[in-house]
Scaffold this active site. Structure first.
Site, PDB file in Angstrom:
ATOM      1  N   ARG A  50     -13.662  14.906 -33.747  1.00  0.00           N
ATOM      2  CA  ARG A  50     -12.993  15.984 -33.024  1.00  0.00           C
ATOM      3  C   ARG A  50     -13.482  17.273 -33.668  1.00  0.00           C
ATOM      4  O   ARG A  50     -12.829  17.855 -34.511  1.00  0.00           O
ATOM      5  CB  ARG A  50     -11.468  15.866 -33.117  1.00  0.00           C
ATOM      6  CG  ARG A  50     -10.865  14.948 -32.062  1.00  0.00           C
ATOM      7  CD  ARG A  50     -11.089  15.471 -30.675  1.00  0.00           C
ATOM      8  NE  ARG A  50     -10.491  14.661 -29.617  1.00  0.00           N
ATOM      9  CZ  ARG A  50     -11.108  14.375 -28.471  1.00  0.00           C
ATOM     10  NH1 ARG A  50     -12.351  14.742 -28.250  1.00  0.00           N
ATOM     11  NH2 ARG A  50     -10.498  13.710 -27.523  1.00  0.00           N
TER      12      ARG A  50
ATOM     13  N   TYR B  13       0.838  -1.206   0.000  1.00  0.00           N
ATOM     14  CA  TYR B  13       0.000   0.000   0.000  1.00  0.00           C
ATOM     15  C   TYR B  13       0.869   1.251   0.000  1.00  0.00           C
ATOM     16  O   TYR B  13       0.546   2.240  -0.647  1.00  0.00           O
ATOM     17  CB  TYR B  13      -0.940   0.018   1.214  1.00  0.00           C
ATOM     18  CG  TYR B  13      -2.002   1.089   1.083  1.00  0.00           C
ATOM     19  CD1 TYR B  13      -3.238   0.786   0.513  1.00  0.00           C
ATOM     20  CD2 TYR B  13      -1.758   2.397   1.482  1.00  0.00           C
ATOM     21  CE1 TYR B  13      -4.205   1.769   0.354  1.00  0.00           C
ATOM     22  CE2 TYR B  13      -2.716   3.385   1.326  1.00  0.00           C
ATOM     23  CZ  TYR B  13      -3.942   3.072   0.765  1.00  0.00           C
ATOM     24  OH  TYR B  13      -4.891   4.032   0.600  1.00  0.00           O
TER      25      TYR B  13
ATOM     26  N   LYS C 244      -0.259   7.267 -23.583  1.00  0.00           N
ATOM     27  CA  LYS C 244       0.137   7.626 -24.946  1.00  0.00           C
ATOM     28  C   LYS C 244       1.599   7.237 -25.154  1.00  0.00           C
ATOM     29  O   LYS C 244       1.901   6.064 -25.306  1.00  0.00           O
ATOM     30  CB  LYS C 244      -0.094   9.123 -25.180  1.00  0.00           C
ATOM     31  CG  LYS C 244      -1.552   9.550 -25.417  1.00  0.00           C
ATOM     32  CD  LYS C 244      -2.466   9.372 -24.273  1.00  0.00           C
ATOM     33  CE  LYS C 244      -3.843   9.930 -24.506  1.00  0.00           C
ATOM     34  NZ  LYS C 244      -4.149  11.117 -23.731  1.00  0.00           N
TER      35      LYS C 244
ATOM     36  N   PHE D 181     -19.054  14.237 -25.988  1.00  0.00           N
ATOM     37  CA  PHE D 181     -18.669  13.393 -27.122  1.00  0.00           C
ATOM     38  C   PHE D 181     -18.569  11.923 -26.742  1.00  0.00           C
ATOM     39  O   PHE D 181     -18.761  11.054 -27.584  1.00  0.00           O
ATOM     40  CB  PHE D 181     -17.350  13.876 -27.749  1.00  0.00           C
ATOM     41  CG  PHE D 181     -16.183  13.845 -26.811  1.00  0.00           C
ATOM     42  CD1 PHE D 181     -15.959  14.888 -25.927  1.00  0.00           C
ATOM     43  CD2 PHE D 181     -15.308  12.769 -26.805  1.00  0.00           C
ATOM     44  CE1 PHE D 181     -14.881  14.859 -25.047  1.00  0.00           C
ATOM     45  CE2 PHE D 181     -14.225  12.733 -25.938  1.00  0.00           C
ATOM     46  CZ  PHE D 181     -14.024  13.779 -25.055  1.00  0.00           C
TER      47      PHE D 181
ATOM     48  N   PHE E  26      -7.692  21.129 -24.517  1.00  0.00           N
ATOM     49  CA  PHE E  26      -7.957  19.695 -24.576  1.00  0.00           C
ATOM     50  C   PHE E  26      -9.156  19.447 -23.660  1.00  0.00           C
ATOM     51  O   PHE E  26      -9.283  20.092 -22.620  1.00  0.00           O
ATOM     52  CB  PHE E  26      -6.744  18.845 -24.154  1.00  0.00           C
ATOM     53  CG  PHE E  26      -7.029  17.391 -24.322  1.00  0.00           C
ATOM     54  CD1 PHE E  26      -7.078  16.830 -25.597  1.00  0.00           C
ATOM     55  CD2 PHE E  26      -7.339  16.584 -23.241  1.00  0.00           C
ATOM     56  CE1 PHE E  26      -7.415  15.489 -25.768  1.00  0.00           C
ATOM     57  CE2 PHE E  26      -7.670  15.244 -23.420  1.00  0.00           C
ATOM     58  CZ  PHE E  26      -7.711  14.696 -24.681  1.00  0.00           C
ATOM     59  N   THR E  27     -10.000  18.511 -24.062  1.00  0.00           N
ATOM     60  CA  THR E  27     -11.297  18.301 -23.400  1.00  0.00           C
ATOM     61  C   THR E  27     -11.199  18.208 -21.871  1.00  0.00           C
ATOM     62  O   THR E  27     -11.770  19.029 -21.154  1.00  0.00           O
ATOM     63  CB  THR E  27     -11.950  17.027 -23.958  1.00  0.00           C
ATOM     64  OG1 THR E  27     -11.002  15.966 -23.866  1.00  0.00           O
ATOM     65  CG2 THR E  27     -12.345  17.210 -25.421  1.00  0.00           C
TER      66      THR E  27
ATOM     67  N   ASP F 193       1.596  19.908 -20.644  1.00  0.00           N
ATOM     68  CA  ASP F 193       0.797  18.704 -20.847  1.00  0.00           C
ATOM     69  C   ASP F 193       1.681  17.824 -21.731  1.00  0.00           C
ATOM     70  O   ASP F 193       1.710  17.967 -22.943  1.00  0.00           O
ATOM     71  CB  ASP F 193      -0.533  19.060 -21.533  1.00  0.00           C
ATOM     72  CG  ASP F 193      -1.357  17.822 -21.845  1.00  0.00           C
ATOM     73  OD1 ASP F 193      -0.801  16.700 -21.798  1.00  0.00           O
ATOM     74  OD2 ASP F 193      -2.547  17.961 -22.156  1.00  0.00           O
TER      75      ASP F 193
HETATM   76  C1  LIG Z   1      -5.135  11.894 -23.273  1.00  0.00           C
HETATM   77  C2  LIG Z   1      -4.813  13.292 -22.997  1.00  0.00           C
HETATM   78  C3  LIG Z   1      -5.001  13.849 -21.723  1.00  0.00           C
HETATM   79  C4  LIG Z   1      -5.677  13.125 -20.591  1.00  0.00           C
HETATM   80  O1  LIG Z   1      -5.086  11.929 -20.267  1.00  0.00           O
HETATM   81  P1  LIG Z   1      -5.932  10.618 -19.811  1.00  0.00           P
HETATM   82  O2  LIG Z   1      -4.886   9.640 -19.478  1.00  0.00           O
HETATM   83  O3  LIG Z   1      -6.799  10.231 -20.952  1.00  0.00           O
HETATM   84  O4  LIG Z   1      -6.753  11.016 -18.625  1.00  0.00           O
HETATM   85  C5  LIG Z   1      -4.592  15.155 -21.548  1.00  0.00           C
HETATM   86  N1  LIG Z   1      -4.066  15.879 -22.548  1.00  0.00           N
HETATM   87  C6  LIG Z   1      -3.895  15.387 -23.775  1.00  0.00           C
HETATM   88  C7  LIG Z   1      -3.302  16.225 -24.849  1.00  0.00           C
HETATM   89  C8  LIG Z   1      -4.268  14.074 -24.046  1.00  0.00           C
HETATM   90  O5  LIG Z   1      -4.116  13.595 -25.291  1.00  0.00           O
END
Ligand SMILES: *Cc1c(COP(=O)(O)O)cnc(C)c1O
Length: 458
Positions: A383, A73, A259, A450, A125-126, A216
């Site tokens: 998008r 933990y 990613k 979306f 970004f969303t 980011d």
């Molecule tokens: C995917 C993404 C995020 C958020 O990450 P998650 O792991 O999906 O929560 C933030 N910014 C960008 C540019 C992304 O592509």
């Protein structure tokens, strides 16, 4: 020029068999999904280009790392391995794991943004914007104008327009701006990179005004590849050293390991400021878990640490982007309108140009994504106006300049023959584009619509 093509620096050890569907099955499936590709069952999909997020294939080394999971933990060994990788490759002093990128965005927004603050960024970004808004901030887009033009050839369409930023500073005052949020590469602009020159200019400007820079860094290795290819003075530099130099221009970062880092789940918040780190490591307990696991299993942290190292390998990144460019060039040869220059993680079809007979409120990108699925079982995503959502204050739709269908390529998953199948399918749909009708939204969720909205054909 290297003689060898971009061919993959790996061979395949295990395969996942796919179900092949009939046109009738696909027609029924997409209708049942409310013409939203997010609501399809994955087993009904042949080639899944919905996202490159969490869909990469892990290496045998990463799988071996999973077996080293220390599921304690507190103070898991794997936390320290991950912390070491973050220090080595990114140079940040402090790291807090989170279940994925948005968990880190939540923490960052909560510790940095006060009610009424302004958060400039290179295109929204969303999830990032939503967390900024939920913390009481207002997002302002300060990306260069070229980013909104789908065929402008600018090599760094992710760049920040310092004049736009300066206007915000003059209008609201630097004290209202806790940080500038810089994305590498810019997802919503079509995977477009930021130049090192721009990052350094931003660093100098914000330093003068006492504003922080938060990265980011979701696709930082892909951004580094474009800097190496396109920016003067970087062609002989290693991807790893460019990645580090990008991080050096910032005060902290949110990271989605799903990613670049080649894992199926995971993320982190990285910071250099000790006080802010203390605040975040306290807050993470509320949302994710203790600061040495942040909602992840030990094995996930181990796999992410190994993935970070693999993500900056020269041959890996060259093959990764090489495959994306291969598909993009195949579509350009067929005269399909796509965002150019071709971005790092996928191909973005310009739905306004593909379906000029549809108004933006008939959701052309949503309709096109549904059509491509019906044709071949290739799953893409919208998008455009659906992703952009509504203005939180006025309730009106945002009308983004770019109305795109994203064909996102998972890392190390599909072959060149799959890329050919995708191009053939888009070509078939293009030939019958005049017959494609728009959609009407029949169900709209409150947040990030979306993902779950439903439509019917007009
Ligand atoms: C995917 C993404 C995020 C958020 O990450 P998650 O792991 O999906 O929560 C933030 N910014 C960008 C540019 C992304 O592509």
């Amino acid at each position: 020029m290297p003689k060898r093509s971009w061919a993959e620096p790996f061979k395949i050890k295990m395969v996942e068999l796919l179900k092949m569907t009939t046109p009738k099955q696909r027609k029924d499936a997409i209708k049942k999904a409310g013409y939203n590709t997010f609501l399809l069952k994955s087993e009904d999909v042949y080639i899944d280009l919905l996202t490159d997020s969490g869909t990469s294939a892990m290496s045998d080394r990463q799988w071996a790392g999973m077996m080293l999971g220390d599921e304690a933990y507190a103070g898991s060994k794997n936390f320290y391995t991950l912390e070491k990788a973050v220090k080595k490759y990114y140079g940040f002093k402090y790291m807090i794991p989170t279940h994925q990128g948005r968990g880190a965005e939540n923490l960052l927004s909560q510790i940095m943004i006060k009610q009424g603050d302004i958060v400039p960024g290179n295109m929204y970004f969303t999830t990032t914007r939503l967390h900024q808004e939920m913390a009481g901030g207002t997002f302002y887009d300060v990306i260069i104008d070229e980013a909104h033009d789908s065929t402008n050839p600018h090599p760094f369409k992710g760049n920040i327009d310092l004049n736009k930023l300066d206007d915000l500073v003059k209008k609201f005052g630097a004290e209202k701006i806790p940080y500038v949020c810089v994305a590498t590469t810019v997802n919503m602009a079509g995977g477009q990179p930021v130049s090192m020159e721009n990052l350094k200019a931003l660093r100098a400007y914000t330093h003068k005004h006492g504003i922080k820079v938060m990265l980011d860094m979701t696709r930082i290795a892909e951004n580094a590849y474009f800097i190496k290819e396109r920016e003067a003075g970087y062609s002989r530099r290693s991807i790893a050293s460019i990645v580090k130099e990008i991080c050096d221009q910032t005060d902290g970062a949110t990271f989605s390991g799903k990613k670049d880092a080649l894992v199926n789940i995971g993320g982190f918040l990285a910071l250099n400021d000790e006080k802010k780190y203390e605040e975040a490591s306290n807050l993470v307990v509320v949302f994710e878990g203790l600061h040495t696991y942040g909602g992840l299993a030990g094995r996930d942290m181990e796999a992410m640490a190994i993935g970070i190292e693999e993500s900056v390998d020269e041959n890996h990144i060259r093959a990764r982007i090489g495959q994306v460019i291969y598909l993009g060039e195949a579509l350009l040869d067929l005269n399909i309108p796509i965002v150019t220059p071709i971005g790092g993680h996928g191909i973005f079809i310009d739905a306004k140009k593909f379906l000029p007979h549809l108004e933006q409120l008939q959701f052309p990108a949503q309709a096109l994504a549904a059509e491509i699925y019906e044709d071949s079982g290739v799953r893409t995503m919208e998008r455009g106006i659906v992703s952009a959502g509504r203005n939180a204050k006025t309730g009106d739709h945002y009308y983004p300049e770019l109305e795109l269908v994203r064909l996102t390529i998972p890392r190390r998953v599909y072959t060149q023959a799959h890329m050919d199948v995708i191009a053939e399918s888009v070509e078939r749909v293009y030939k019958k584009r005049h017959k494609i009708t728009g959609l009407e939204m029949v169900y709209e969720p409150t947040y990030l619509r979306f993902f779950q909205a439903k439509f019917k054909k007009l």
